[in-house]
Write a protein that holds these residues in place. Structure first.
Motif, mmCIF file in Angstrom:
data_model
loop_
_atom_site.group_PDB
_atom_site.id
_atom_site.type_symbol
_atom_site.label_atom_id
_atom_site.label_comp_id
_atom_site.label_asym_id
_atom_site.label_seq_id
_atom_site.Cartn_x
_atom_site.Cartn_y
_atom_site.Cartn_z
ATOM 1 N N ASP A 149 0.826 -1.206 0.000
ATOM 2 C CA ASP A 149 0.000 0.000 0.000
ATOM 3 C C ASP A 149 0.859 1.255 0.000
ATOM 4 O O ASP A 149 0.577 2.224 -0.715
ATOM 5 N N LYS A 191 -4.850 -2.638 0.095
ATOM 6 C CA LYS A 191 -5.217 -3.759 0.967
ATOM 7 C C LYS A 191 -5.663 -3.341 2.364
ATOM 8 O O LYS A 191 -6.508 -3.994 2.961
ATOM 9 N N THR A 192 -5.043 -2.313 2.932
ATOM 10 C CA THR A 192 -5.323 -1.940 4.316
ATOM 11 C C THR A 192 -6.399 -0.856 4.367
ATOM 12 O O THR A 192 -6.513 -0.036 3.445
ATOM 13 N N GLU A 193 -7.151 -0.824 5.458
ATOM 14 C CA GLU A 193 -8.198 0.192 5.590
ATOM 15 C C GLU A 193 -7.617 1.607 5.641
ATOM 16 O O GLU A 193 -8.118 2.503 4.953
ATOM 17 N N LYS A 196 -6.562 2.525 2.168
ATOM 18 C CA LYS A 196 -7.692 2.840 1.294
ATOM 19 C C LYS A 196 -8.185 4.260 1.530
ATOM 20 O O LYS A 196 -8.548 4.967 0.570
ATOM 21 N N ALA A 197 -8.198 4.693 2.790
ATOM 22 C CA ALA A 197 -8.634 6.055 3.101
ATOM 23 C C ALA A 197 -7.689 7.080 2.481
ATOM 24 O O ALA A 197 -8.127 8.085 1.894
#
Length: 237
Positions: A149, A191-193, A196-197
């Motif tokens: 990410d 992949k990670t929250e 993504k933000a």
């Protein structure tokens, strides 16, 4: 490993060795893959890992993998160098064990770091997905996800817009086409929250940039007087 006490003195010495290996290697690459890029990936990967503390990521593995993730970039190294990543990095990890008293080989973390380095690439993941070779590990390794990410986030947004301009000569794709071929797809592969933000914000910035490029390309010439310019090129008061 406690997030509050990381890194220990031994870990700091080992990371310094990784920094040197990275800097010496990246000096041979083009500006789109330089030390500054790696340091941004390092910082972002650690930020993501700390935000995912509830998943207990190994911060040393994340930081090492981030530092080394482009050392064996297949765009720059020979097939012979890239064919066995662990063999390539083994002398380095042996020197870390001897000089820093940190044996990452015996505890298995050297192998994990190298595996992450070998799987970070967008292109590598795409090929594995298309050939049906993605394994369960690819979907569950939080350390891999943090570095992936971070690397992909650095390709989009304000800094990401500048990086294609530093690509080596001889490539068929143009800087703008690169956005449509790859960069605009990155948001959906994070992949990670927390990643993504961050990706959502940077994706929107890219869209604004591309719209501005299109607006300028389509712009009609304006009368000189409306631009505040006289015939002798003096600005009107």
């Amino acid at each position: 490993m406690s997030l509050d006490t990381y890194p220990s003195l031994k870990e700091q010495l080992a990371l310094a060795a990784a920094e040197k290996l990275m800097a010496d290697t990246m000096a041979r690459y083009d500006p789109s893959h330089d030390v500054s890029h790696v340091e941004r990936v390092r910082k972002t990967a650690l930020c993501l890992a700390r935000a995912l503390a509830y998943k207990h990521p190994d911060l040393l593995v994340v930081e090492f993998a981030a530092l080394l993730h482009d050392v064996l970039d297949k765009k720059y190294v020979s097939v012979a160098e890239a064919v066995d990543p662990f063999a390539y990095f083994l002398p380095f990890f042996q020197s870390v064990a001897n000089d820093c008293a940190l044996d990452l080989i015996s505890d298995g973390r050297a192998a994990l770091i190298v595996k992450i380095v070998d799987n970070v690439s967008w292109t590598t993941e795409k090929k594995l997905r298309e050939s049906g070779q993605l394994e369960e590990w690819h979907g569950t390794c939080v350390e891999l996800h943090c570095v992936q990410d971070a690397d992909r986030l650095d390709a989009i947004g304000a800094i990401g817009i500048m990086r294609p301009l530093h690509a080596p000569p001889g490539r068929n794709d143009t800087a703008i086409q690169h956005f449509y071929d790859k960069l605009l797809h990155i948001q959906h592969r994070l992949k990670t929250e927390p990643g993504k933000a961050m990706g959502t914000q940077r994706h929107q910035f890219m869209l604004l940039f591309l719209q501005a490029v299109q607006d300028e390309y389509d712009a009609e010439p304006m009368p000189s007087v409306s631009l505040g310019i006289t015939k002798n090129s003096q600005v009107l008061n």
